[in-house]
Design a protein around this motif. Structure first.
Motif, short mmCIF file in Angstrom:
data_model
loop_
_atom_site.label_atom_id
_atom_site.label_comp_id
_atom_site.label_asym_id
_atom_site.label_seq_id
_atom_site.Cartn_x
_atom_site.Cartn_y
_atom_site.Cartn_z
N THR A 11 44.07 24.52 51.92
CA THR A 11 43.62 23.66 50.84
C THR A 11 44.79 22.91 50.22
N ALA A 12 44.45 21.83 49.51
CA ALA A 12 45.49 21.14 48.74
C ALA A 12 45.71 21.85 47.42
N GLY A 13 44.82 22.74 47.06
CA GLY A 13 45.07 23.61 45.91
C GLY A 13 44.55 23.13 44.57
N GLU A 14 43.78 22.03 44.55
CA GLU A 14 43.31 21.56 43.24
C GLU A 14 42.34 22.56 42.62
N LEU A 15 41.53 23.19 43.46
CA LEU A 15 40.52 24.11 42.93
C LEU A 15 41.01 25.55 43.18
N GLN A 16 41.39 26.23 42.10
CA GLN A 16 41.95 27.57 42.22
C GLN A 16 41.10 28.56 41.43
N HIS A 17 40.89 29.73 42.03
CA HIS A 17 40.08 30.74 41.34
C HIS A 17 40.65 32.13 41.63
N GLY A 18 40.02 33.12 40.98
CA GLY A 18 40.45 34.51 41.21
C GLY A 18 41.73 34.80 40.46
N THR A 19 42.46 35.79 40.84
CA THR A 19 43.73 36.28 40.27
C THR A 19 43.58 37.12 38.99
N CYS A 20 42.47 36.95 38.26
CA CYS A 20 42.22 37.82 37.09
C CYS A 20 40.71 38.04 37.05
N ARG A 21 40.18 38.65 38.07
CA ARG A 21 38.72 38.67 38.20
C ARG A 21 38.05 39.43 37.06
N SER A 22 36.84 39.02 36.77
CA SER A 22 36.07 39.68 35.72
C SER A 22 35.14 40.72 36.34
N GLY A 23 34.82 41.73 35.56
CA GLY A 23 33.94 42.79 36.04
C GLY A 23 33.71 43.80 34.94
N ASN A 24 32.85 44.74 35.21
CA ASN A 24 32.54 45.75 34.19
C ASN A 24 33.52 46.92 34.21
N ASP A 25 34.16 47.14 35.35
CA ASP A 25 35.02 48.31 35.49
C ASP A 25 36.50 47.95 35.28
N PRO A 26 37.13 48.49 34.24
CA PRO A 26 38.55 48.16 33.98
C PRO A 26 39.48 48.58 35.11
N LYS A 27 39.02 49.50 35.97
CA LYS A 27 39.90 49.95 37.06
C LYS A 27 39.96 48.92 38.18
N THR A 28 38.95 48.09 38.29
CA THR A 28 38.91 47.15 39.42
C THR A 28 38.90 45.69 38.98
N SER A 29 38.96 45.46 37.68
CA SER A 29 38.94 44.06 37.22
C SER A 29 39.91 43.89 36.06
N VAL A 30 40.29 42.65 35.80
CA VAL A 30 41.25 42.35 34.73
C VAL A 30 40.51 42.00 33.44
N LEU A 31 39.37 41.32 33.61
CA LEU A 31 38.64 40.81 32.45
C LEU A 31 37.26 41.45 32.37
N ASP A 32 36.73 41.51 31.15
CA ASP A 32 35.35 41.98 31.02
C ASP A 32 34.42 40.79 31.28
N PRO A 33 33.12 41.00 31.27
CA PRO A 33 32.21 39.89 31.61
C PRO A 33 32.34 38.68 30.68
N LEU A 34 32.91 38.89 29.48
CA LEU A 34 33.10 37.74 28.58
C LEU A 34 34.52 37.18 28.67
N CYS A 35 35.18 37.56 29.74
CA CYS A 35 36.52 37.02 30.06
C CYS A 35 37.59 37.45 29.07
N ARG A 36 37.35 38.58 28.41
CA ARG A 36 38.41 39.15 27.58
C ARG A 36 39.10 40.24 28.38
N SER A 37 40.42 40.34 28.23
CA SER A 37 41.17 41.35 28.97
C SER A 37 40.67 42.75 28.59
N HIS A 38 40.51 43.61 29.59
CA HIS A 38 40.13 44.99 29.30
C HIS A 38 41.22 45.67 28.48
N GLU A 39 42.45 45.21 28.67
CA GLU A 39 43.61 45.95 28.18
C GLU A 39 44.18 45.34 26.89
#
Lengths: 537, 175
Positions: A470-498
């Motif tokens: 890709t040329a890189g204009e569209l970038q995603h991931g790297t701080c994925r959201s999820g319900n489990d703090p062990k496997t995700s960086v953000l909660d479903p409202l995109c706030r850091s678990h930590e």
């Protein structure tokens, strides 16, 4: 270093599609917001359509020293320089986007449940649904203005004028079982909100808009946010480190113009620097309390990086079959094939394709000549080069640009570079990109369908760009959201678990790739998160 | 070195570091290091550009104004960083010419010049990688000079764009 005594309610880092909508939503609700961007703030009246200054050189790029990155494509040697950056300026990549604004489909939020898991892929179902985003898609559409939108909620804006080749595409698509729709564009077809209509200049994607028709966030959200009197806009400030006390960020350290330095204090921090830079900032903000980087107890910061997988197929058509783009009233093809998002091919384990936008190749003369001057890694020159150019331009060209869902995997991620630092001595991003094998198979299946379409249209020749990078204009991931703090960086409202006062609103939150351009979704999610912050603080 | 001298030097370095930001020091050295192209190098680069983009029915690099482009862009424009590449390549070609009995690259006849350039362009073990990189830089610069908007010094009267026929609308670029 000067210490700033002012305490903002919210500090938004990054003024592109992820940052500006949130900044506006919060300023509108009376919060004291500072919006920081490392790039300059360009006035549209001072910009132009000059290819050399706009596309080839660092008007919108940081330059090699300041934007240094170490990139590993596949198993090749690392590449150094300012690659994979969207525009670096107030407004970010939206300043030079093409503005293909599609909404995600319900099934796109459930990639694993709907399409199954794949060996070697780390994609996950999203912790949100289409219903959660729909009101914010509607809200963003009202602010941005989307011509040719299929939405039934908003007052429709007429589609942009389409080039006559669109009729040819419609007919051929029907014959080949493809479904062509009008491309919804974040470009005004009529005057609205002190913004002029499109001038059909033909220099749209990769160029700034001079009439204000393009729905970049500077013309829309930032302007409106400044009108509230509650937004402080700070261009030219590069946030390189976040300071924490316990589970809260207390300040953001920056370098300004002329090597000035300082710190911004705020109660809440929103990061929207783009997925790569957001991850880099978090990793560079490591401390005794956060030895692996900020918000990285899960070890997921920087992981699951996705882009979109391109699949460029160019058709060569004899002159006379349709007018040249420069001779028609509109240089926009305005057609998208939308029924290749779900594939049904026995060669694929993961039946996922993407939207296919039809367009004329960008008319940029330098870029075209550069492309034609290559044969593999060798350069063609002399009379051979001129012959190649003449042969190429003896045809009309039509191009397809696909946005295939990128499968996140363990070999595509962001980390801190081993041996590269930027101008200020801060470790650069080390980016590793290896597309999943299923994606490569999907590229060839998609390309085949487009080749059939071109043949139906009477193409004299067809060329497939084999590069899956890709040329890189569209970038995603790297701080994925999820319900489990062990496997995700953000909660479903995109706030850091930590970190309790840290939100991330660029594409970083996405737990999987998506089969449409992501800018519209990032804007809608930014508004969703801002609504939550305004309600709950 | 005596201990006192050593400590003195250390203290001076610390004071220097304290009062003059390292970036400014580096910028000063960079400024001093920035080389300038000689007339010979500009003339050589212009000939190389003509080989890369030669005249036929349509004008070549020289009549499109590549020399002006190189002069202005290498002095203060987008291609300041290409000065090193031009110097490397012209020096390599001059050496090659001298080995073959000519005074320099410019003094060679057109056929020998073309032969030398094909050698520089070949991505093989005879030519050091830095020369291949310099060659690529010159190709990039020539193409850019010929096909950028005329305001940058090349592409005189936008004549280069004629090669692209009806795919371009000149008015778009004037917008």
């Amino acid at each position: 270093m000067p210490r700033e005594s002012h305490l903002f309610d919210v500090c938004v880092v990054g003024s592109g599609a992820g940052g500006a909508p949130a900044a506006h939503a919060l300023a509108k609700r009376g919060l004291d917001v500072v919006l920081v961007d490392r790039g300059p703030d360009y006035d549209r009246r001072a910009l132009n359509k000059d290819e050399l200054s706009v596309c080839r050189m660092p008007l919108f790029r940081p330059g090699n020293e300041k934007g240094m990155r170490e990139i590993w494509y596949g198993d090749g040697p690392p590449v150094y320089g300012d690659h994979l950056w969207p525009a670096v300026c107030v407004g970010g990549g939206t300043m030079i986007m093409s503005g293909f604004f599609f909404r995600m489909h319900k099934r796109d939020f459930r990639p694993v449940s709907h399409f199954g898991s794949v060996r070697g892929a780390t994609h996950q179902d999203w912790p949100m649904t289409l219903d959660d985003l729909t009101p914010f898609y509607d809200e963003a559409e009202r602010t941005i203005g989307i011509s040719g939108s299929p939405s039934k909620t908003n007052v429709p804006l007429a589609p942009l004028k389409a080039h006559p080749v669109s009729a040819l595409i419609d007919r051929a698509s029907r014959n080949r079982g493809l479904h062509a729709i009008v491309t919804p564009r974040a470009v005004l077809s009529e005057e609205r909100d002190n913004r002029g209509p499109c001038s059909y200049s033909g220099l749209c994607g990769s160029y700034p808009c001079l009439t204000g028709a393009k729905g970049n966030v500077k013309e829309t959200y930032i302007r409106k946010a400044l009108e509230t009197g509650r937004l402080t806009l700070r261009p030219g400030q590069y946030i390189y480190r976040l300071e924490t006390r316990g589970d809260r960020i207390t300040g953001a350290f920056f370098f300004g113009t002329n090597n000035a330095a300082g710190v911004i204090r705020a109660r809440i921090f929103i990061l929207a620097c783009g997925s790569i830079e957001t991850a880099r900032l978090l990793l560079n903000s490591h401390s005794l309390d956060h030895p692996n980087g900020l918000a990285n107890r899960s070890g997921q910061v920087g992981k699951n990086l996705t882009f979109t997988i391109p699949c460029e197929v160019t058709g060569f058509f004899n002159k006379g079959l349709f007018p040249a783009p420069a001779e028609a009233k509109s240089p926009f093809v305005q057609r998208t094939i939308d029924n290749l998002q779900v594939l049904d091919d026995p060669r694929l384990d993961y039946q996922r394709g993407g939207m296919v936008v039809m367009l004329f190749p960008h008319p940029n003369p330098i870029q075209r000549m550069m492309t034609l001057s290559y044969e593999g890694t060798r350069r063609v020159f002399g009379s051979a080069l001129k012959k190649k150019v003449r042969d190429y331009f003896s045809y009309l060209h039509l191009m397809s640009d696909s946005f295939i869902e990128f499968l996140p995997n363990a070999r595509t991620f962001v980390t801190l570079a081993k041996s590269a630092r930027d101008y200020w001595g801060i470790p650069a991003a080390g980016i590793h990109v290896v597309p999943h094998e299923e994606n490569l198979k999907a590229v060839s299946v998609m390309a085949q369908r487009i080749i059939e379409l071109y043949r139906e249209m009477g193409a004299a020749g067809i060329e497939v760009n084999p590069s899956p990078f890709t040329a890189g204009e569209l970038q995603h991931g790297t701080c994925r959201s999820g319900n489990d703090p062990k496997t995700s960086v953000l909660d479903p409202l995109c706030r850091s678990h930590e970190i309790k006062n840290l939100y991330i609103t660029d594409g970083s939150f996405m737990p999987s790739g998506i089969p449409v351009p992501s800018t519209f979704t990032i804007m809608a999610n930014s508004l969703r998160v801002a609504g939550h912050i305004a309600r709950n603080g | 070195m005596k201990k006192r001298t050593f400590l003195g030097l250390l203290a001076s370095a610390a004071l220097f570091r304290l009062f003059i930001p390292p970036r400014k020091v580096q910028a000063l050295f960079n400024h001093l290091k920035t080389p300038v192209l000689t007339d010979h190098e500009i003339a050589s680069a212009s000939i190389i550009a003509e080989h890369i983009y030669p005249a036929d029915d349509e004008p070549g690099a020289r009549s499109l104004g590549i020399e002006t482009f190189i002069l202005t862009q290498c002095r203060s424009g987008y291609f300041r960083t290409y000065v090193h590449a031009i110097k490397k390549l012209t020096s390599f070609l001059d050496n090659h010419a001298q080995k073959n009995g000519a005074r320099d690259f410019i003094a060679m006849n057109a056929r020998s010049q073309a032969h030398a350039l094909h050698m520089a362009a070949a991505n093989n073990t005879i030519v050091p990688p830095r020369i291949s990189e310099a060659w690529n830089a010159l190709v990039d610069m020539t193409i850019t000079g010929c096909f950028a908007a005329p305001m940058h010094g090349g592409n005189r009267h936008a004549q280069a764009w004629r090669l692209m026929g009806d795919s371009l609308d000149k008015e778009w670029f004037d917008a």
